[in-house]
Design a protein around this motif. Structure first.
Motif, PDB file in Angstrom:
ATOM      1  N   LYS A   1      -0.560  -3.002 -14.216  1.00  9.88           N
ATOM      2  CA  LYS A   1      -0.799  -4.356 -13.709  1.00  9.88           C
ATOM      3  C   LYS A   1       0.199  -5.387 -14.215  1.00  9.88           C
ATOM      4  O   LYS A   1       0.359  -6.434 -13.599  1.00  9.88           O
TER       5      LYS A   1
ATOM      6  N   ASN B   1       0.851   6.995  -9.255  1.00  8.05           N
ATOM      7  CA  ASN B   1       1.362   5.652  -9.477  1.00  8.05           C
ATOM      8  C   ASN B   1       2.486   5.754 -10.509  1.00  8.05           C
ATOM      9  O   ASN B   1       2.262   6.197 -11.631  1.00  8.05           O
TER      10      ASN B   1
ATOM     11  N   ASN C   1      12.068  -3.399 -10.229  1.00 11.88           N
ATOM     12  CA  ASN C   1      12.915  -3.539  -9.037  1.00 11.88           C
ATOM     13  C   ASN C   1      12.372  -2.714  -7.875  1.00 11.88           C
ATOM     14  O   ASN C   1      12.407  -3.153  -6.723  1.00 11.88           O
TER      15      ASN C   1
ATOM     16  N   LEU D   1       9.248  -1.928  -7.384  1.00 14.31           N
ATOM     17  CA  LEU D   1       8.056  -2.625  -6.901  1.00 14.31           C
ATOM     18  C   LEU D   1       8.438  -3.822  -6.029  1.00 14.31           C
ATOM     19  O   LEU D   1       7.812  -4.066  -4.988  1.00 14.31           O
ATOM     20  N   LEU D   2       9.465  -4.545  -6.412  1.00 15.71           N
ATOM     21  CA  LEU D   2       9.909  -5.681  -5.595  1.00 15.71           C
ATOM     22  C   LEU D   2      10.399  -5.234  -4.223  1.00 15.71           C
ATOM     23  O   LEU D   2      10.147  -5.892  -3.216  1.00 15.71           O
ATOM     24  N   LYS D   3      11.082  -4.127  -4.170  1.00 18.78           N
ATOM     25  CA  LYS D   3      11.633  -3.662  -2.903  1.00 18.78           C
ATOM     26  C   LYS D   3      10.573  -3.028  -2.001  1.00 18.78           C
ATOM     27  O   LYS D   3      10.528  -3.266  -0.802  1.00 18.78           O
ATOM     28  N   TYR D   4       9.702  -2.203  -2.576  1.00 19.52           N
ATOM     29  CA  TYR D   4       8.750  -1.436  -1.771  1.00 19.52           C
ATOM     30  C   TYR D   4       7.341  -2.021  -1.749  1.00 19.52           C
ATOM     31  O   TYR D   4       6.487  -1.539  -1.005  1.00 19.52           O
ATOM     32  N   SER D   5       7.056  -2.997  -2.581  1.00 19.94           N
ATOM     33  CA  SER D   5       5.734  -3.642  -2.665  1.00 19.94           C
ATOM     34  C   SER D   5       4.606  -2.639  -2.883  1.00 19.94           C
ATOM     35  O   SER D   5       3.503  -2.818  -2.390  1.00 19.94           O
ATOM     36  N   SER D   6       4.887  -1.583  -3.612  1.00 18.03           N
ATOM     37  CA  SER D   6       3.885  -0.559  -3.888  1.00 18.03           C
ATOM     38  C   SER D   6       4.250   0.181  -5.170  1.00 18.03           C
ATOM     39  O   SER D   6       5.431   0.374  -5.468  1.00 18.03           O
ATOM     40  N   THR D   7       3.219   0.588  -5.901  1.00 17.77           N
ATOM     41  CA  THR D   7       3.448   1.421  -7.074  1.00 17.77           C
ATOM     42  C   THR D   7       3.099   2.883  -6.799  1.00 17.77           C
ATOM     43  O   THR D   7       3.158   3.702  -7.694  1.00 17.77           O
TER      44      THR D   7
ATOM     45  N   ASN E   1       4.918   6.007  -1.270  1.00 20.86           N
ATOM     46  CA  ASN E   1       5.462   4.899  -0.488  1.00 20.86           C
ATOM     47  C   ASN E   1       6.920   4.585  -0.814  1.00 20.86           C
ATOM     48  O   ASN E   1       7.529   3.746  -0.159  1.00 20.86           O
TER      49      ASN E   1
END
Length: 183
Positions: A24, A85, A135, A137-143, A147
Motif C-alpha cells: 500500500k 502482487n 515506476n 505502478l505508475l505506468k500500468y496502474s496495477s500491482t 497486468n
C-alpha cells in the motif's frame, strides 16, 4: 527484545505487517522501509545480542537467531511462490533475506561478516527494486503481475533496472549476494 525488534525486522511469525505496508505504501516509502528500517531494527537486535552473549553466553542468542532465521526463510520462500502482487512479492523477499541475514549472525564468526555484507547488498538492490516497482505502478496502474506486460517496450530503462535488481537479489553472478553464498 527479539520479539519487539523482530517485528520491525520482519522475522516470522511477526512479519505480517511487512507485506501489507509495502503493497500500500508509495515506492519511496517502501524503498526506505526495506533499505533502512529493516537494517536499523536488526542492528538493535544485534546490540541486545551482545548484552545477552556477555550475560549467558552466545549459544542462547545464537540459537534463537538461527531458529528465527530458518523459519523466516522457509515461510517466506513458500509464500513467494503463490504471490500475484509484485510489491507483496518483494516484501516477502525482504522477509526471506532478513532471515538469511539473521541466520548468518546466528552462526557467528564468518557468518556475521557475510550477514553484514548481505545487509548492505540487500539495502541497495531492494531499494532499487521498490523504486522500479513504483515506476511500473505508475505506468500500468496495477500491482498485479498478470497486468504488467511488455515492460521492455513501454518502460525500457525501468525494465532493465528491475531485471538487474531482480538478478542481484536472486544471487546471480557477478552480484555481491552470489559471492556471499561461498563464504
Amino acid at each position: 527484545m527479539l520479539i519487539g525488534y523482530g517485528t520491525k525486522v520482519g522475522l516470522v511469525p511477526m512479519h505480517t505487517w511487512l507485506p501489507d505496508a509495502h503493497s500500500k505504501a508509495p515506492a519511496p516509502i517502501s524503498s526506505l522501509l526495506s533499505g533502512v528500517l529493516l537494517n536499523v531494527a536488526f542492528i538493535a537486535v544485534l546490540r541486545f545480542k551482545l548484552v545477552t552473549d556477555t550475560a549467558i553466553g552466545p549459544q542462547f542468542s545464537g540459537g534463537l537467531l538461527v531458529f528465527f532465521g530458518i523459519v523466516s526463510i522457509a515461510i517466506a520462500a513458500f509464500i513467494i511462490f503463490i504471490q500475484k502482487n509484485y510489491k507483496r512479492l518483494l516484501a516477502y523477499h525482504s522477509i526471506e533475506h532478513m532471515g538469511i541475514i539473521t541466520l548468518g549472525f546466528g552462526f557467528g564468526g564468518i557468518g556475521s561478516f557475510a550477514g553484514l555484507l548481505h545487509m548492505i547488498y540487500h539495502s541497495l538492490a531492494k531499494s532499487a527494486l521498490f523504486l522500479s516497482a513504483g515506476n511500473i505502478l505508475l505506468k500500468y496502474s496495477s500491482t498485479k503481475m498478470v497486468n504488467v506486460r511488455g515492460m521492455h517496450l513501454t518502460i525500457p530503462v525501468t525494465s532493465v533496472l528491475f531485471f538487474v535488481g531482480f538478478m542481484a537479489m536472486a544471487g546471480v553472478p557477478p552480484f555481491g549476494i552470489f559471492s556471499l553464498s561461498f563464504q
